[in-house]
Design an enzyme around this catalytic site. Structure first.
Site, mmCIF file in Angstrom:
data_model
loop_
_atom_site.group_PDB
_atom_site.id
_atom_site.type_symbol
_atom_site.label_atom_id
_atom_site.label_comp_id
_atom_site.label_asym_id
_atom_site.label_seq_id
_atom_site.Cartn_x
_atom_site.Cartn_y
_atom_site.Cartn_z
ATOM 1 N N GLY A 13 0.825 -1.219 0.000
ATOM 2 C CA GLY A 13 0.000 0.000 0.000
ATOM 3 C C GLY A 13 0.853 1.260 0.000
ATOM 4 N N TYR A 155 -12.630 -3.473 11.185
ATOM 5 C CA TYR A 155 -11.316 -2.795 11.147
ATOM 6 C C TYR A 155 -10.567 -2.993 12.468
ATOM 7 C CZ TYR A 155 -8.026 1.125 10.473
ATOM 8 O OH TYR A 155 -6.895 1.902 10.354
HETATM 9 N N1 LIG Z 1 -4.881 7.470 8.498
HETATM 10 C C1 LIG Z 1 -4.996 7.151 9.771
HETATM 11 O O1 LIG Z 1 -5.410 7.947 10.615
HETATM 12 C C2 LIG Z 1 -4.598 5.778 10.241
HETATM 13 C C3 LIG Z 1 -4.634 5.520 11.607
HETATM 14 C C4 LIG Z 1 -4.261 4.270 12.064
HETATM 15 C C5 LIG Z 1 -3.849 3.318 11.171
HETATM 16 N N2 LIG Z 1 -3.819 3.584 9.850
HETATM 17 C C6 LIG Z 1 -3.380 2.513 8.954
HETATM 18 O O2 LIG Z 1 -2.301 2.955 8.176
HETATM 19 C C7 LIG Z 1 -2.309 2.279 6.924
HETATM 20 C C8 LIG Z 1 -2.266 3.293 5.794
HETATM 21 O O3 LIG Z 1 -3.384 4.144 5.922
HETATM 22 P P1 LIG Z 1 -3.606 5.460 5.065
HETATM 23 O O4 LIG Z 1 -4.351 6.396 5.910
HETATM 24 O O5 LIG Z 1 -2.331 5.877 4.437
HETATM 25 O O6 LIG Z 1 -4.612 4.871 3.963
HETATM 26 P P2 LIG Z 1 -4.845 5.257 2.426
HETATM 27 O O7 LIG Z 1 -6.205 4.770 2.108
HETATM 28 O O8 LIG Z 1 -4.500 6.677 2.167
HETATM 29 O O9 LIG Z 1 -3.755 4.337 1.675
HETATM 30 C C9 LIG Z 1 -3.851 2.942 1.663
HETATM 31 C C10 LIG Z 1 -3.089 2.409 0.462
HETATM 32 O O10 LIG Z 1 -3.222 0.980 0.453
HETATM 33 C C11 LIG Z 1 -3.550 0.557 -0.867
HETATM 34 N N3 LIG Z 1 -4.309 -0.703 -0.807
HETATM 35 C C12 LIG Z 1 -5.592 -0.861 -0.388
HETATM 36 N N4 LIG Z 1 -5.969 -2.142 -0.513
HETATM 37 C C13 LIG Z 1 -4.909 -2.808 -1.004
HETATM 38 C C14 LIG Z 1 -4.686 -4.158 -1.371
HETATM 39 N N5 LIG Z 1 -5.655 -5.088 -1.237
HETATM 40 N N6 LIG Z 1 -3.474 -4.519 -1.846
HETATM 41 C C15 LIG Z 1 -2.494 -3.588 -2.007
HETATM 42 N N7 LIG Z 1 -2.650 -2.289 -1.695
HETATM 43 C C16 LIG Z 1 -3.847 -1.904 -1.205
HETATM 44 C C17 LIG Z 1 -4.388 1.696 -1.441
HETATM 45 O O11 LIG Z 1 -4.430 1.653 -2.850
HETATM 46 C C18 LIG Z 1 -3.661 2.914 -0.874
HETATM 47 O O12 LIG Z 1 -2.604 3.324 -1.711
HETATM 48 C C19 LIG Z 1 -3.563 1.415 6.921
HETATM 49 O O13 LIG Z 1 -3.242 0.099 7.316
HETATM 50 C C20 LIG Z 1 -4.426 2.077 7.959
HETATM 51 O O14 LIG Z 1 -5.345 1.175 8.524
HETATM 52 C C21 LIG Z 1 -4.191 4.787 9.355
#
Ligand SMILES: NC(=O)c1ccc[n+]([C@@H]2O[C@H](COP(=O)([O-])OP(=O)(O)OC[C@H]3O[C@@H](n4cnc5c(N)ncnc54)[C@H](O)[C@@H]3O)[C@@H](O)[C@H]2O)c1
Length: 247
Positions: A13, A155
């Site tokens: 991702g 989630y």
């Molecule tokens: N943004 C937040 O506040 C937050 C908080 C806690 C945890 N997280 C975690 O951090 C990680 C990144 O989050 P983010 O906010 O950057 O999300 P985002 O949605 O901006 O980015 C996620 C990326 O993962 C890719 N992706 C999705 N499904 C996929 C798959 N099946 N195979 C390959 N790639 C895939 C998407 O295309 C995207 O580029 C996630 O695991 C999220 O749960 C985020």
């Protein structure tokens, strides 16, 4: 500055958000960085930015929830790089709903990407790391995996599951020089959180002692440290990076 020179990293991702920031931080530290990403366009953009930093990059269109795609992606990496030293399981999605309205599909889809995807990718890289007797695995969990959150049973379960996966694998591979840790971000400004209603944003912000939302780079700095030699005595941990939201 270049603690990771010569290391090969795989970030899932990595096309945008926290994943992209992690790719760039590892590249800044000298690592070559490959991406497993669903969205080929954003992956290419990240790859370009990585290469501009003077290291190598590979962009692979892989859905981490499908084991065959993960295997194929890993084979492609192995052709160029002979395995990876660092894996960051970052790909994650949400399908929020109250549990009474949550469908089995919502459950399966989220668990499939967030938890099963990490399982597949971990399996795919471990043999190489064991041979080299060195490795770093970092799983991107979430503070909600520790504290719960209404409307996110799928989630939250996936993120709590990732902490369990981290601990189990950490114990299995510690004797091979491989560390496995999780990072638990709080409220980070990305596309994932952009769509939250203002009320939910305000509620999160009011719970953060450092009085600001986090940036993808805040998470990337911690992931980078966990991948260095200096972090070699840290394993099986789930470290919050959340401005003090959960203490
Ligand atoms: N943004 C937040 O506040 C937050 C908080 C806690 C945890 N997280 C975690 O951090 C990680 C990144 O989050 P983010 O906010 O950057 O999300 P985002 O949605 O901006 O980015 C996620 C990326 O993962 C890719 N992706 C999705 N499904 C996929 C798959 N099946 N195979 C390959 N790639 C895939 C998407 O295309 C995207 O580029 C996630 O695991 C999220 O749960 C985020």
């Amino acid at each position: 500055m270049m603690e990771l020179k010569g290391r090969k990293a795989l970030v899932t991702g990595g096309g945008r958000g926290i994943g992209r920031a992690i790719c760039l931080r590892l590249a800044k530290g000298g690592a070559d960085v490959a991406l497993f990403e669903l969205d080929a366009g954003s992956a290419e953009e990240t790859t370009k930015k990585i290469e501009e930093m003077g290291v190598k990059s590979l962009s692979l269109k892989v859905d981490v929830s499908l084991q065959e795609e993960v295997k194929r992606g890993m084979e492609e990496i192995n052709q160029s790089w002979e395995g990876v030293d660092i894996l960051v399981n970052n790909a994650g999605i949400t399908r929020d709903n109250l549990i009474m309205r949550m469908t089995s599909q919502d459950w399966e889809t989220v668990l499939g990407v967030n938890l099963r995807g990490a399982f597949y990718c971990t399996k795919a890289v471990l043999r190489g790391m064991m041979k080299k007797r060195w490795g770093r695995i970092v799983n991107v969990s979430s503070v909600v995996g520790k504290m719960g959150n209404p409307g996110q049973a799928n989630y939250v379960s996936s993120k709590a599951g990732l902490i369990g996966l981290t601990k189990a694998v950490a114990k299995e591979v510690a004797s091979r020089g491989i560390t496995v840790n999780a990072v638990a971000p709080g409220f980070i400004e990305t596309e994932m959180t952009k769509s939250l209603p203002q009320k939910a944003r305000d509620s999160f912000l009011s719970q953060i002692p450092l009085q600001r939302s986090g940036l993808p780079e805040d998470v990337a700095n911690l992931v980078f440290f966990l991948c260095t030699e200096e972090a070699g005595y840290i394993t099986g941990q789930a470290i919050n990076v959340d401005g003090g939201m959960l203490m």
